[in-house]
Design a protein around this motif. Structure first.
Motif, PDB file in Angstrom:
ATOM      1  N   THR A 244     -44.031 -14.687   7.487  1.00  0.00           N
ATOM      2  CA  THR A 244     -43.669 -13.910   8.476  1.00  0.00           C
ATOM      3  C   THR A 244     -44.977 -12.794   8.160  1.00  0.00           C
ATOM      4  N   PHE A 245     -45.721 -12.259   9.026  1.00  0.00           N
ATOM      5  CA  PHE A 245     -46.433 -11.280   8.987  1.00  0.00           C
ATOM      6  C   PHE A 245     -46.665 -10.274  10.241  1.00  0.00           C
ATOM      7  N   THR A 246     -47.074  -9.037   9.821  1.00  0.00           N
ATOM      8  CA  THR A 246     -47.283  -8.158  10.925  1.00  0.00           C
ATOM      9  C   THR A 246     -48.765  -8.035  11.192  1.00  0.00           C
ATOM     10  N   LEU A 247     -49.346  -8.144  12.366  1.00  0.00           N
ATOM     11  CA  LEU A 247     -50.755  -7.644  12.446  1.00  0.00           C
ATOM     12  C   LEU A 247     -50.786  -6.309  12.881  1.00  0.00           C
ATOM     13  N   PRO A 248     -52.107  -5.786  12.504  1.00  0.00           N
ATOM     14  CA  PRO A 248     -52.251  -4.263  12.812  1.00  0.00           C
ATOM     15  C   PRO A 248     -52.088  -3.841  14.084  1.00  0.00           C
ATOM     16  N   ALA A 249     -51.806  -2.765  14.506  1.00  0.00           N
ATOM     17  CA  ALA A 249     -51.675  -2.471  15.881  1.00  0.00           C
ATOM     18  C   ALA A 249     -52.989  -2.759  16.848  1.00  0.00           C
ATOM     19  N   TYR A 250     -52.955  -3.152  17.889  1.00  0.00           N
ATOM     20  CA  TYR A 250     -54.083  -3.436  18.569  1.00  0.00           C
ATOM     21  C   TYR A 250     -53.898  -2.611  19.938  1.00  0.00           C
ATOM     22  N   PRO A 251     -55.133  -2.013  20.519  1.00  0.00           N
ATOM     23  CA  PRO A 251     -54.878  -1.305  21.922  1.00  0.00           C
ATOM     24  C   PRO A 251     -54.573  -2.409  23.013  1.00  0.00           C
ATOM     25  N   ARG A 252     -54.212  -1.849  23.911  1.00  0.00           N
ATOM     26  CA  ARG A 252     -53.839  -2.602  25.204  1.00  0.00           C
ATOM     27  C   ARG A 252     -55.266  -3.612  25.538  1.00  0.00           C
ATOM     28  N   GLY A 253     -54.761  -4.968  25.625  1.00  0.00           N
ATOM     29  CA  GLY A 253     -55.804  -5.803  25.851  1.00  0.00           C
ATOM     30  C   GLY A 253     -55.772  -7.030  25.345  1.00  0.00           C
ATOM     31  N   PHE A 254     -56.700  -8.040  25.385  1.00  0.00           N
ATOM     32  CA  PHE A 254     -56.618  -9.285  24.925  1.00  0.00           C
ATOM     33  C   PHE A 254     -57.754  -9.276  23.604  1.00  0.00           C
ATOM     34  N   HIS A 255     -57.227  -9.892  22.504  1.00  0.00           N
ATOM     35  CA  HIS A 255     -57.934  -9.776  21.161  1.00  0.00           C
ATOM     36  C   HIS A 255     -57.852 -11.184  20.379  1.00  0.00           C
ATOM     37  N   LEU A 256     -59.047 -11.495  20.100  1.00  0.00           N
ATOM     38  CA  LEU A 256     -59.170 -12.640  19.100  1.00  0.00           C
ATOM     39  C   LEU A 256     -58.701 -12.264  17.691  1.00  0.00           C
ATOM     40  N   ILE A 257     -57.830 -13.088  17.150  1.00  0.00           N
ATOM     41  CA  ILE A 257     -57.026 -12.837  16.008  1.00  0.00           C
ATOM     42  C   ILE A 257     -57.125 -14.187  15.168  1.00  0.00           C
ATOM     43  N   THR A 258     -58.080 -15.011  15.463  1.00  0.00           N
ATOM     44  CA  THR A 258     -58.082 -16.385  14.584  1.00  0.00           C
ATOM     45  C   THR A 258     -58.024 -16.104  13.385  1.00  0.00           C
TER      46      THR A 258
ATOM     47  N   HIS B 125     -53.439 -15.372   6.487  1.00  0.00           N
ATOM     48  CA  HIS B 125     -51.870 -15.462   6.016  1.00  0.00           C
ATOM     49  C   HIS B 125     -51.637 -16.926   5.694  1.00  0.00           C
ATOM     50  N   ILE B 126     -52.450 -17.839   5.991  1.00  0.00           N
ATOM     51  CA  ILE B 126     -51.985 -19.421   5.788  1.00  0.00           C
ATOM     52  C   ILE B 126     -52.999 -19.787   4.950  1.00  0.00           C
ATOM     53  N   PRO B 127     -53.243 -19.752   3.727  1.00  0.00           N
ATOM     54  CA  PRO B 127     -54.315 -20.013   2.889  1.00  0.00           C
ATOM     55  C   PRO B 127     -54.351 -21.368   2.617  1.00  0.00           C
TER      56      PRO B 127
ATOM     57  N   ILE C 133     -57.625 -17.971  18.817  1.00  0.00           N
ATOM     58  CA  ILE C 133     -56.148 -17.497  18.879  1.00  0.00           C
ATOM     59  C   ILE C 133     -56.251 -16.093  19.631  1.00  0.00           C
ATOM     60  N   TYR C 134     -55.644 -15.711  20.821  1.00  0.00           N
ATOM     61  CA  TYR C 134     -55.770 -14.474  21.224  1.00  0.00           C
ATOM     62  C   TYR C 134     -54.247 -13.784  20.910  1.00  0.00           C
ATOM     63  N   LEU C 135     -54.222 -12.362  20.722  1.00  0.00           N
ATOM     64  CA  LEU C 135     -52.944 -11.578  20.776  1.00  0.00           C
ATOM     65  C   LEU C 135     -53.348 -11.079  22.194  1.00  0.00           C
TER      66      LEU C 135
ATOM     67  N   HIS D 202     -49.306   1.610  24.156  1.00  0.00           N
ATOM     68  CA  HIS D 202     -49.179   2.178  22.551  1.00  0.00           C
ATOM     69  C   HIS D 202     -48.301   1.328  21.772  1.00  0.00           C
ATOM     70  N   ALA D 203     -48.664   0.262  21.342  1.00  0.00           N
ATOM     71  CA  ALA D 203     -47.841  -0.641  20.593  1.00  0.00           C
ATOM     72  C   ALA D 203     -47.925  -0.256  19.281  1.00  0.00           C
ATOM     73  N   HIS D 204     -46.920  -0.827  18.361  1.00  0.00           N
ATOM     74  CA  HIS D 204     -47.153  -0.815  16.804  1.00  0.00           C
ATOM     75  C   HIS D 204     -47.742  -2.146  16.602  1.00  0.00           C
ATOM     76  N   GLY D 205     -47.869  -2.408  15.241  1.00  0.00           N
ATOM     77  CA  GLY D 205     -48.272  -3.953  14.820  1.00  0.00           C
ATOM     78  C   GLY D 205     -47.267  -4.755  15.302  1.00  0.00           C
ATOM     79  N   ARG D 206     -47.417  -6.254  15.839  1.00  0.00           N
ATOM     80  CA  ARG D 206     -46.804  -7.127  16.125  1.00  0.00           C
ATOM     81  C   ARG D 206     -46.463  -8.120  15.132  1.00  0.00           C
ATOM     82  N   THR D 207     -45.224  -8.503  14.932  1.00  0.00           N
ATOM     83  CA  THR D 207     -44.804  -9.621  13.982  1.00  0.00           C
ATOM     84  C   THR D 207     -44.906 -10.954  14.267  1.00  0.00           C
ATOM     85  N   VAL D 208     -45.632 -11.866  13.475  1.00  0.00           N
ATOM     86  CA  VAL D 208     -45.407 -13.129  13.754  1.00  0.00           C
ATOM     87  C   VAL D 208     -44.999 -13.979  12.735  1.00  0.00           C
ATOM     88  N   VAL D 209     -44.076 -15.198  13.148  1.00  0.00           N
ATOM     89  CA  VAL D 209     -43.470 -16.085  12.149  1.00  0.00           C
ATOM     90  C   VAL D 209     -44.679 -17.194  12.184  1.00  0.00           C
TER      91      VAL D 209
END
Lengths: 143, 143, 143
Positions: free
Chosen positions: B7-21, B27-29, B117-119, B125-132
């Motif tokens: 489980t990890f938390t991505l940094p906060a991104y601004p509103r929009g679509f973001h490439l997060i591959t 986080h998954i070495p 992969i997109y977020l 105004h969001a905080h970082g988002r947590t992914v499992v």
């Protein structure tokens, strides 16, 4: 590692979005320590999603907005014999999806604090909907 | 066969679509030779999807079109206390989905040449988002 | 428990929604007694979903409604060099999704009576689309 399945039928819900987290989980009493829960709806005019679990107004607004996104009686539709709610229901079902995949952590679905499971009932008069729940994981009996 | 979760938390991104591959994969070495990668976002006003990984204009256009599909300030909305971007964010999150399931082949996600992969951040105004992230597979240590 | 993968390319389909249940299953001759079938499309301008398997009018109406939901030539689009059908195809692909997760019961996909697998081809002139099928389950050779 084991994979266990249980198939169950939810009670009939009226048209709209409904929080079914507890109604689903009572059919899955024993979850592994670490795993995945896959829910699959065996229907084409309803959906299953994860979203906000707290304010009933959110459920109301989902129904309102989906009716604007996919209105009934679009004049070019050909599949109309099953009623004006049927073809929009198929479209809405594809927009929401018919399945969810939720991680299991510490014997519980790893839902976020504000997440719940929704049944999206898109037909005016539906029967109960059948769900296949598949539970994958380590140590199913370790609880 | 093993199932591992991180489980990890991505940094906060601004509103929009973001490439997060890359932000996800760091986080998954260690991935198994053959398996599945399940990503689950623990939030109800953001999404995670797979789409085009190359042209930033695509990300821009996704944001524009989603704002047309689900406009703010629809007069019939009831869930408005959290701001005009909140209820549309819940709707958009259901349209995109909150999870992705990607096969793993040869210790790598089996993404197509143009897939990333997109977020999808739908709040202003969001905080970082947590992914499992759940990694299922054979021979996790065979790499 | 085993996880087996097969990658195959479907024949090219014209723009529209197409029932591909049999075209997919012929690539997966041996399913476990109990398991999961994960299908992943390695493309960003097509989709894969489960919906109604019977009336061809439904497929026709899906194409019509998706063209209303995401029209071509929206004046604010920036990603236009690949043709007017390209950016709408990316959006539609996110709305439908690029993958499905279907339970396997008794060596068969546990689809509902009216459910089939669709390829959603959103480009005007596409080549064949490549699918990665991952089959998870017990007793793959028990059939």
């Amino acid at each position: 590692m084991t994979l266990q399945q249980v198939t169950f039928t939810l009670p009939a819900y009226p048209r709209g979005f409904h929080l079914i987290t507890e109604a689903v989980l009572r059919h899955i009493p024993h979850m592994p320590h670490t795993g995945m829960l896959f829910l699959f709806l065996q229907h084409t005019s309803a959906g299953i999603v994860v979203n906000e679990n707290c304010d009933p107004d959110v459920l109301h607004d989902f129904e309102s907005v989906f009716n604007v996104l996919v209105p009934e009686n679009m004049p070019f539709l050909k599949h109309v014999l099953e009623g004006p709610d049927d073809m929009p229901a198929h479209i809405k079902s594809v927009l929401t999806g018919h399945s969810v995949s939720i991680p299991i952590t510490n014997h519980r679905p790893a839902l976020g604090r504000w997440q719940g499971i929704y049944l999206c009932e898109f037909r005016n008069h539906a029967h109960g909907r059948t769900v296949v729940a598949s539970v994958l994981g380590h140590t199913v009996n370790d609880h």
